[in-house]
Design a protein around this motif. Structure first.
Motif, PDB file in Angstrom:
ATOM      1  N   ARG A 313      16.550 -41.586  53.128  1.00  0.00           N
ATOM      2  CA  ARG A 313      15.753 -41.559  54.353  1.00  0.00           C
ATOM      3  C   ARG A 313      15.904 -40.255  55.130  1.00  0.00           C
ATOM      4  O   ARG A 313      14.988 -39.851  55.837  1.00  0.00           O
ATOM      5  N   TYR A 314      17.056 -39.586  55.007  1.00  0.00           N
ATOM      6  CA  TYR A 314      17.315 -38.430  55.865  1.00  0.00           C
ATOM      7  C   TYR A 314      17.760 -37.206  55.061  1.00  0.00           C
ATOM      8  O   TYR A 314      18.832 -36.656  55.291  1.00  0.00           O
ATOM      9  N   PRO A 315      16.935 -36.735  54.136  1.00  0.00           N
ATOM     10  CA  PRO A 315      17.305 -35.553  53.336  1.00  0.00           C
ATOM     11  C   PRO A 315      16.823 -34.266  54.003  1.00  0.00           C
ATOM     12  O   PRO A 315      16.235 -34.280  55.092  1.00  0.00           O
ATOM     13  N   VAL A 316      17.045 -33.140  53.329  1.00  0.00           N
ATOM     14  CA  VAL A 316      16.525 -31.872  53.825  1.00  0.00           C
ATOM     15  C   VAL A 316      15.005 -31.866  53.700  1.00  0.00           C
ATOM     16  O   VAL A 316      14.412 -32.620  52.922  1.00  0.00           O
ATOM     17  N   TRP A 317      14.398 -30.992  54.470  1.00  0.00           N
ATOM     18  CA  TRP A 317      12.931 -30.930  54.513  1.00  0.00           C
ATOM     19  C   TRP A 317      12.364 -30.310  53.241  1.00  0.00           C
ATOM     20  O   TRP A 317      11.528 -30.904  52.569  1.00  0.00           O
ATOM     21  N   PHE A 318      12.801 -29.090  52.897  1.00  0.00           N
ATOM     22  CA  PHE A 318      12.257 -28.483  51.678  1.00  0.00           C
ATOM     23  C   PHE A 318      13.266 -27.515  51.084  1.00  0.00           C
ATOM     24  O   PHE A 318      14.198 -27.051  51.749  1.00  0.00           O
ATOM     25  N   LEU A 319      13.072 -27.207  49.799  1.00  0.00           N
ATOM     26  CA  LEU A 319      13.873 -26.235  49.068  1.00  0.00           C
ATOM     27  C   LEU A 319      12.929 -25.346  48.255  1.00  0.00           C
ATOM     28  O   LEU A 319      11.768 -25.727  48.008  1.00  0.00           O
ATOM     29  N   MET A 320      13.429 -24.206  47.819  1.00  0.00           N
ATOM     30  CA  MET A 320      12.568 -23.255  47.126  1.00  0.00           C
ATOM     31  C   MET A 320      13.218 -22.749  45.838  1.00  0.00           C
ATOM     32  O   MET A 320      14.438 -22.707  45.712  1.00  0.00           O
ATOM     33  N   ARG A 321      12.353 -22.357  44.907  1.00  0.00           N
ATOM     34  CA  ARG A 321      12.750 -21.682  43.679  1.00  0.00           C
ATOM     35  C   ARG A 321      11.768 -20.528  43.426  1.00  0.00           C
ATOM     36  O   ARG A 321      10.673 -20.510  43.989  1.00  0.00           O
ATOM     37  N   ARG A 322      12.177 -19.592  42.563  1.00  0.00           N
ATOM     38  CA  ARG A 322      11.324 -18.452  42.201  1.00  0.00           C
ATOM     39  C   ARG A 322      11.307 -18.317  40.694  1.00  0.00           C
ATOM     40  O   ARG A 322      12.359 -18.401  40.045  1.00  0.00           O
ATOM     41  N   THR A 323      10.136 -18.130  40.105  1.00  0.00           N
ATOM     42  CA  THR A 323      10.035 -18.027  38.650  1.00  0.00           C
ATOM     43  C   THR A 323      10.613 -16.694  38.181  1.00  0.00           C
ATOM     44  O   THR A 323      10.409 -15.647  38.789  1.00  0.00           O
ATOM     45  N   LEU A 324      11.346 -16.754  37.066  1.00  0.00           N
ATOM     46  CA  LEU A 324      11.913 -15.552  36.455  1.00  0.00           C
ATOM     47  C   LEU A 324      10.939 -14.897  35.485  1.00  0.00           C
ATOM     48  O   LEU A 324      11.074 -13.718  35.158  1.00  0.00           O
ATOM     49  N   ALA A 325       9.966 -15.656  35.023  1.00  0.00           N
ATOM     50  CA  ALA A 325       8.950 -15.193  34.079  1.00  0.00           C
ATOM     51  C   ALA A 325       7.766 -16.158  34.221  1.00  0.00           C
ATOM     52  O   ALA A 325       7.878 -17.188  34.891  1.00  0.00           O
ATOM     53  N   ALA A 333      -0.255 -22.621  35.391  1.00  0.00           N
ATOM     54  CA  ALA A 333       0.428 -21.456  34.840  1.00  0.00           C
ATOM     55  C   ALA A 333       0.897 -20.611  36.013  1.00  0.00           C
ATOM     56  O   ALA A 333       0.099 -19.960  36.685  1.00  0.00           O
ATOM     57  N   LEU A 334       2.206 -20.620  36.269  1.00  0.00           N
ATOM     58  CA  LEU A 334       2.750 -19.894  37.405  1.00  0.00           C
ATOM     59  C   LEU A 334       3.170 -18.498  36.968  1.00  0.00           C
ATOM     60  O   LEU A 334       3.833 -18.331  35.945  1.00  0.00           O
ATOM     61  N   PRO A 335       2.813 -17.467  37.729  1.00  0.00           N
ATOM     62  CA  PRO A 335       3.170 -16.099  37.338  1.00  0.00           C
ATOM     63  C   PRO A 335       4.641 -15.794  37.607  1.00  0.00           C
ATOM     64  O   PRO A 335       5.317 -16.521  38.345  1.00  0.00           O
ATOM     65  N   GLU A 336       5.138 -14.737  37.032  1.00  0.00           N
ATOM     66  CA  GLU A 336       6.497 -14.290  37.314  1.00  0.00           C
ATOM     67  C   GLU A 336       6.635 -13.958  38.800  1.00  0.00           C
ATOM     68  O   GLU A 336       5.737 -13.371  39.414  1.00  0.00           O
ATOM     69  N   GLY A 337       7.756 -14.353  39.389  1.00  0.00           N
ATOM     70  CA  GLY A 337       7.993 -14.066  40.803  1.00  0.00           C
ATOM     71  C   GLY A 337       7.335 -15.029  41.759  1.00  0.00           C
ATOM     72  O   GLY A 337       7.386 -14.826  42.975  1.00  0.00           O
ATOM     73  N   ALA A 338       6.735 -16.102  41.252  1.00  0.00           N
ATOM     74  CA  ALA A 338       6.067 -17.070  42.131  1.00  0.00           C
ATOM     75  C   ALA A 338       7.096 -17.861  42.930  1.00  0.00           C
ATOM     76  O   ALA A 338       8.126 -18.284  42.399  1.00  0.00           O
TER      77      ALA A 338
END
Length: 440
Positions: A313-325, A333-338
């Motif tokens: 019920r009470y987690p963090v709002w959001f988290l992020m990642r970045r594509t290496l390739a 299809a996600l580009p590199e650095g997305a």
């Protein structure tokens, strides 16, 4: 709201200030626009993943194709190059060295510290006394993590400084992370408070580390594990600077989650008398008046379900990642650095994964119902190779602290004093006033 379809069939959403102010509603509604939604945050193009199975791919199946994202870059002044912000081979090396600190045998040892700290917390309570529960929970979380980290007299000074400075760092750190980079250079009171708090904590942590180096005695605390750890490939240990970075990561990551979970647990127990009754009955039966141990957790089944439900019920709002390739995620299809975003809060409140998701229901964590939850739908500590290394420590700490308090006390909301909620990295309660009532 009309949503144009971008190349690659991803819906595209712009953002406005009013949207971000209603961020939890905004992120929850994104699932209506697709499994992956492209969002342009100013000049930064991001891809928001709403489907839990794709989140599982992001974190686990294809986790090696991603590194930490832009949000974590902003936290570099806080964590340095600790586990929360490091990447690649260096992160893998550090994780191998830090992991033994959180082995089950070590956590079993720390359980006595957790139970003792919770008992000390309530030792001066008086019947009818009104407690500010969110402040109590913060103080307790700092004490437990601090005592697990530092066991020397100098360590006590470090814990005092953590109590003084850590929540300034947490509050202002998230403000910085969500603000344009030029804001942190302005002579604002919040910036000065943040910089001063970081400097104080850095100084005391390095002082403790150097004091340990001089003594060279393994005291069984987390700091001793970090300072005696060796890379299995090279035999090299950590520098003082790297130990500092890992200590800051453990403090910031360990205190915030458990402090929030403890406060919300007592809030939900008070709101649901039948849940509270079942917790009390189980604690009485299993403990019989003695302090809880790590071995007791296997029998505190319903209490652990309550903890799971609070973390849902009470987690963090959001988290992020970045594509290496370039990466294929679902049909995209996600580009590199997305920059890729997912929201544990939105995932944990998705009615496709959790029936009646806004209802507090610990029974949804019974074995037969847990088996129906999709992979990636419940990620309070992340998942995969970057899952929080201290997740078992945190879950144990919450359960042990609640069991210790619940054996002797109830916390009852003060009438006419509703809890206010401030959303930053997660839902922070404010003014959680509760009256301490002895169970006997």
């Amino acid at each position: 709201m009309s949503v144009p379809v971008a190349p690659g069939r991803l819906p595209v959403l712009g953002h406005t200030v009013s949207m971000l102010r209603r961020r939890h509603l905004f992120t929850a509604l994104l699932r209506n626009h697709g499994d992956i939604v492209r969002i342009d945050l100013g000049t930064m193009r991001t891809y928001f993943v709403t489907d839990p199975r794709l989140v599982h791919d992001l974190l686990v199946t294809k986790g090696s194709s991603f590194r930490k994202g832009a949000l974590f870059d902003r936290f570099q002044p806080v964590f340095g190059n600790g586990l929360a912000t490091s990447n690649g081979e260096f992160h893998q090396r550090q994780r191998r060295m830090v992991r033994p600190a959180f082995h089950r045998n070590r956590i079993s040892h720390y359980t006595a510290t957790m139970a003792r700290a919770a008992a000390d917390w309530t030792a001066d309570w008086r019947p009818g006394q009104v407690r500010v529960v969110e402040e109590d929970a913060q103080a307790l979380a700092v004490t437990i993590v601090g005592q697990a980290l530092f066991s020397t007299e100098l360590g006590e000074r470090a814990i005092d400084e953590v109590r003084r400075s850590l929540f300034i760092v947490l509050k202002q750190g998230m403000v910085r992370a969500l603000s344009p980079s030029f804001v942190q250079k302005l002579p604002l009171p919040g910036n000065r408070a943040f910089d001063e708090a970081i400097a104080r904590m850095r100084a005391i942590v390095l002082e403790v580390v150097r004091g340990w180096r001089e003594d060279g005695v393994d005291r069984g605390d987390l700091l001793s594990v970090l300072l005696t750890a060796r890379d299995p490939d090279t035999g090299a240990g950590m520098s003082d600077e790297q130990v500092h970075d890992e200590v800051m990561t453990l403090l910031v990551g360990g205190v915030e989650t458990t402090a929030l979970a403890l406060a919300w647990t007592f809030h939900e127990l008070a709101r649901h008398p039948e849940v509270e009754r079942r917790v009390h009955a189980e604690v009485d039966e299993v403990l019989g008046g003695r302090a809880p141990t790590f071995a007791d957790l296997g029998n505190l089944v319903y209490l652990r379900q309550v903890v799971n439900e609070v973390l849902r019920r009470y987690p963090v709002w959001f988290l992020m990642r970045r594509t290496l390739a370039p990466v294929e995620l679902g049909d995209a299809a996600l580009p590199e650095g997305a920059e890729v975003i997912f929201s544990p809060h939105a995932l944990h409140h998705d009615p496709a994964s959790f029936s009646d998701p806004h209802r507090f229901d610990p029974d949804r964590w019974s074995p037969e119902r847990t088996a129906l939850i999709p992979k990636g739908a419940y990620v309070p500590f992340g998942a995969g190779a970057r899952q929080c290394v201290g997740n078992l420590f945190a879950q144990t700490e919450i359960a042990i602290a609640v069991a210790t308090v619940a054996a002797r006390w109830r916390l009852v909301p003060v009438p006419g004093k509703p809890v206010r909620v401030k959303f930053t990295s997660a839902a922070y309660p404010t003014g959680m006033l509760m009256t301490a009532v002895p169970r006997n």
